[in-house]
Design an enzyme around this catalytic site. Structure first.
Site, PDB file in Angstrom:
ATOM      1  N   TYR A   4      -1.889  -1.303  10.842  1.00  0.00           N
ATOM      2  CA  TYR A   4      -2.294  -1.809   9.437  1.00  0.00           C
ATOM      3  C   TYR A   4      -0.954  -1.442   8.401  1.00  0.00           C
ATOM      4  O   TYR A   4      -0.530  -2.218   7.882  1.00  0.00           O
ATOM      5  CB  TYR A   4      -3.602  -1.005   8.820  1.00  0.00           C
ATOM      6  CG  TYR A   4      -3.654  -1.385   7.451  1.00  0.00           C
ATOM      7  CD1 TYR A   4      -3.915  -2.398   6.839  1.00  0.00           C
ATOM      8  CD2 TYR A   4      -3.630  -0.154   6.655  1.00  0.00           C
ATOM      9  CE1 TYR A   4      -3.941  -2.704   5.534  1.00  0.00           C
ATOM     10  CE2 TYR A   4      -3.310  -0.268   5.165  1.00  0.00           C
ATOM     11  CZ  TYR A   4      -3.670  -1.395   4.572  1.00  0.00           C
ATOM     12  OH  TYR A   4      -3.672  -1.337   3.180  1.00  0.00           O
TER      13      TYR A   4
ATOM     14  N   LYS B 199       2.053  -4.038   6.317  1.00  0.00           N
ATOM     15  CA  LYS B 199       2.341  -3.565   5.136  1.00  0.00           C
ATOM     16  C   LYS B 199       4.052  -3.554   5.117  1.00  0.00           C
ATOM     17  O   LYS B 199       4.668  -4.201   4.035  1.00  0.00           O
ATOM     18  CB  LYS B 199       1.765  -2.648   4.321  1.00  0.00           C
ATOM     19  CG  LYS B 199       0.229  -2.930   4.143  1.00  0.00           C
ATOM     20  CD  LYS B 199      -0.081  -4.113   3.505  1.00  0.00           C
ATOM     21  CE  LYS B 199      -1.667  -4.679   3.304  1.00  0.00           C
ATOM     22  NZ  LYS B 199      -1.831  -5.860   2.776  1.00  0.00           N
TER      23      LYS B 199
ATOM     24  N   SER C 171       0.813  -1.292  -0.029  1.00  0.00           N
ATOM     25  CA  SER C 171       0.119  -0.104  -0.120  1.00  0.00           C
ATOM     26  C   SER C 171       0.984   1.414   0.124  1.00  0.00           C
ATOM     27  O   SER C 171       1.947   1.184   0.364  1.00  0.00           O
ATOM     28  CB  SER C 171      -0.717   0.037   1.226  1.00  0.00           C
ATOM     29  OG  SER C 171      -1.327   1.176   1.662  1.00  0.00           O
TER      30      SER C 171
HETATM   31  N1  UFG Z   1     -12.899  11.293   3.487  1.00  0.00           N
HETATM   32  C1  UFG Z   1     -13.763  11.958   3.878  1.00  0.00           C
HETATM   33  N2  UFG Z   1     -14.992  11.593   4.422  1.00  0.00           N
HETATM   34  C2  UFG Z   1     -15.202  10.188   4.352  1.00  0.00           C
HETATM   35  C3  UFG Z   1     -14.114   9.415   3.991  1.00  0.00           C
HETATM   36  C4  UFG Z   1     -13.169   9.797   3.689  1.00  0.00           C
HETATM   37  O1  UFG Z   1     -13.603  13.321   3.693  1.00  0.00           O
HETATM   38  O2  UFG Z   1     -16.185  10.046   4.990  1.00  0.00           O
HETATM   39  C5  UFG Z   1     -11.680  11.688   2.961  1.00  0.00           C
HETATM   40  C6  UFG Z   1     -10.444  11.094   3.881  1.00  0.00           C
HETATM   41  O3  UFG Z   1     -10.009  12.184   4.989  1.00  0.00           O
HETATM   42  C7  UFG Z   1      -9.167  11.233   2.956  1.00  0.00           C
HETATM   43  C8  UFG Z   1      -9.841  10.944   1.694  1.00  0.00           C
HETATM   44  O4  UFG Z   1     -11.263  11.112   1.756  1.00  0.00           O
HETATM   45  O5  UFG Z   1      -8.657  12.465   2.683  1.00  0.00           O
HETATM   46  C9  UFG Z   1      -9.599   9.298   1.212  1.00  0.00           C
HETATM   47  O6  UFG Z   1     -10.031   8.517   2.327  1.00  0.00           O
HETATM   48  P1  UFG Z   1     -10.210   6.995   2.206  1.00  0.00           P
HETATM   49  O7  UFG Z   1     -10.855   6.460   3.768  1.00  0.00           O
HETATM   50  O8  UFG Z   1     -11.180   6.818   1.156  1.00  0.00           O
HETATM   51  O9  UFG Z   1      -8.807   6.398   1.894  1.00  0.00           O
HETATM   52  P2  UFG Z   1      -7.525   6.680   2.807  1.00  0.00           P
HETATM   53  O10 UFG Z   1      -6.582   7.628   1.943  1.00  0.00           O
HETATM   54  O11 UFG Z   1      -7.525   7.037   4.061  1.00  0.00           O
HETATM   55  O12 UFG Z   1      -7.014   5.270   2.917  1.00  0.00           O
HETATM   56  C10 UFG Z   1      -6.926   4.237   1.843  1.00  0.00           C
HETATM   57  C11 UFG Z   1      -7.138   2.854   2.260  1.00  0.00           C
HETATM   58  C12 UFG Z   1      -5.981   2.265   3.112  1.00  0.00           C
HETATM   59  C13 UFG Z   1      -4.762   2.541   2.634  1.00  0.00           C
HETATM   60  C14 UFG Z   1      -4.553   3.954   2.313  1.00  0.00           C
HETATM   61  C15 UFG Z   1      -3.159   4.378   1.809  1.00  0.00           C
HETATM   62  O13 UFG Z   1      -8.147   2.722   2.730  1.00  0.00           O
HETATM   63  O14 UFG Z   1      -6.281   0.946   3.246  1.00  0.00           O
HETATM   64  O15 UFG Z   1      -5.454   4.192   1.335  1.00  0.00           O
HETATM   65  O16 UFG Z   1      -3.076   5.855   1.885  1.00  0.00           O
HETATM   66  F1  UFG Z   1      -3.705   2.173   3.557  1.00  0.00           F
END
Ligand code: UFG
Length: 346
Positions: free
Chosen positions: A151, A155, A126
């Site tokens: 998590y 990785k 990841s």
């Molecule tokens: N976000 C919101 N509202 C929500 C959900 C997410 O504003 O309800 C924002 C988050 O703050 C972030 C972006 O949308 O800025 C993306 O969030 P995600 O939860 O979709 O994804 P992440 O980047 O946090 O996490 C993902 C995967 C992980 C991985 C990670 C690596 O879920 O498994 O990318 O960066 F490790």
């Protein structure tokens, strides 16, 4: 054609990858403990490809069960190891659950690969391994920071275990793929992501809000140092991510030339903000999204996107689908599951 064992093959990325493998005539075996997936995805795979792959319900964190499984298998050429827990927040609350599942399963698989002479493995890593990098885009040489969550640490540790395993066992070959943010669904709307409970990730929350399951999307923070203040990620269509695995298998066929442990970024190369996602979703689907800006989410980084040159050059792979393709497929999929649910409730 070579036989590919897909662990976690009933899950989101696994199931989309299987479609691509079958398209390329690989023989696929799925092994999944169904802890975070649904057996019905096999029907979806059959509907799309005409083939229902052999399925085994197995937990690879269970050493004996893993041994028994491999002892019965013959002629596996490559393992694509998706099976793992993946919720960042949950891993902070239940670290041992994450270390146990993600690390035990990898070690059990490697031990049995060795014993049964399965030569090749593709590992789901990841972009989380980079943490908040100093410079964008991140290349495979960008320094790895101390992980922000258990998590993420699984990785990093997973990559280290594989690297050491590769060094000690020159006849075994490893490709680790560092996924950026996978989104979207198969264009048929037959398979897609199936989050259990309230989604953590942005896109399922967006589609569930648009369809009326959730009242409002919360955007976590608009005070980041980015053009519109919201956080930036590299969102890749899950079907493009799937084809990267086919490219990784091709790469493993030529290992003599490239060494037996390699890591690749798998992203689009473009950073997109949360607000841009919301706007693009509204444009693509014609749905108005109810959202509000709230405070930052704990553990989130400000921005990350991939330098994709290494994968383009060495894997001969590139993401082809657009953000609009990804969002419209996610919307189509949301409507499929919503209608299914409605029919079941009648
Ligand atoms: N976000 C919101 N509202 C929500 C959900 C997410 O504003 O309800 C924002 C988050 O703050 C972030 C972006 O949308 O800025 C993306 O969030 P995600 O939860 O979709 O994804 P992440 O980047 O946090 O996490 C993902 C995967 C992980 C991985 C990670 C690596 O879920 O498994 O990318 O960066 F490790």
């Amino acid at each position: 054609m070579p036989k590919i064992l897909v662990t976690g093959g009933a899950g989101y990325i696994g199931s989309h990858t299987i479609i691509e493998l079958i398209k390329q005539n690989y023989k696929v075996i799925i092994a999944d403990n169904l802890s975070n997936s649904d057996i019905r995805v096999l029907d979806g795979i059959e509907k799309i490809t005409g083939i229902k792959p052999e399925f085994h319900k197995i937990d690879f964190a269970d050493t004996k069960a893993t041994k028994d499984f491999f002892d019965k298998q013959k002629n596996i050429d490559t393992i694509i190891h998706f099976a793992a827990f993946k919720a960042v927040g949950e891993s902070v609350d239940f670290p041992l659950k994450y270390y146990k599942n993600n690390i035990f399963s990898l070690i059990n698989i490697l031990e049995n690969m060795k014993k049964n002479m399965v030569k090749n493995i593709v590992f789901s890593s990841s972009c989380t391994v980079y943490g908040q990098a100093e410079r964008m885009p991140v290349t495979e040489k960008t320094p790895i920071k101390k992980a922000d969550s258990p998590y993420g640490n699984t990785k990093q540790i997973g990559e280290d275990i594989l690297m050491d395993f590769g060094k000690a066992n020159p006849n075994f070959n490893v490709v680790a793929l560092r996924y950026f943010n996978p989104i979207g669904a198969h264009e048929t709307g037959i398979i897609g992501e199936l989050p259990k409970g309230i989604p953590n990730n942005l896109i399922p929350f967006v589609t569930q809000t648009a369809i009326g399951i959730r009242k409002q999307l919360q955007i976590f923070g608009n005070d980041y140092n980015t053009p519109d203040g919201t956080a930036i990620r590299d969102y890749i269509h899950v079907c493009d991510l799937a084809t990267a695995h086919v490219a990784a298998i091709d790469r493993l066929k030529n290992k003599e030339k490239f060494g037996n442990f390699e890591v690749f970024n798998v992203g689009t190369g473009t950073g997109i903000s949360v607000l841009e996602i919301v706007k693009e979703f509204e444009t693509v689907t014609g749905q108005k999204l109810n959202y509000k800006i709230v405070g930052r989410r704990k553990g989130d980084i400000e921005k990350v996107w991939a330098d994709t040159k290494f994968a383009e050059k060495q894997l001969n792979w590139k993401a082809k689908r657009t953000l609009s393709d990804a969002l419209s497929s996610a919307w189509k999929w949301e409507k499929t599951i919503y209608n299914e649910q409605m029919t079941m409730n009648k």
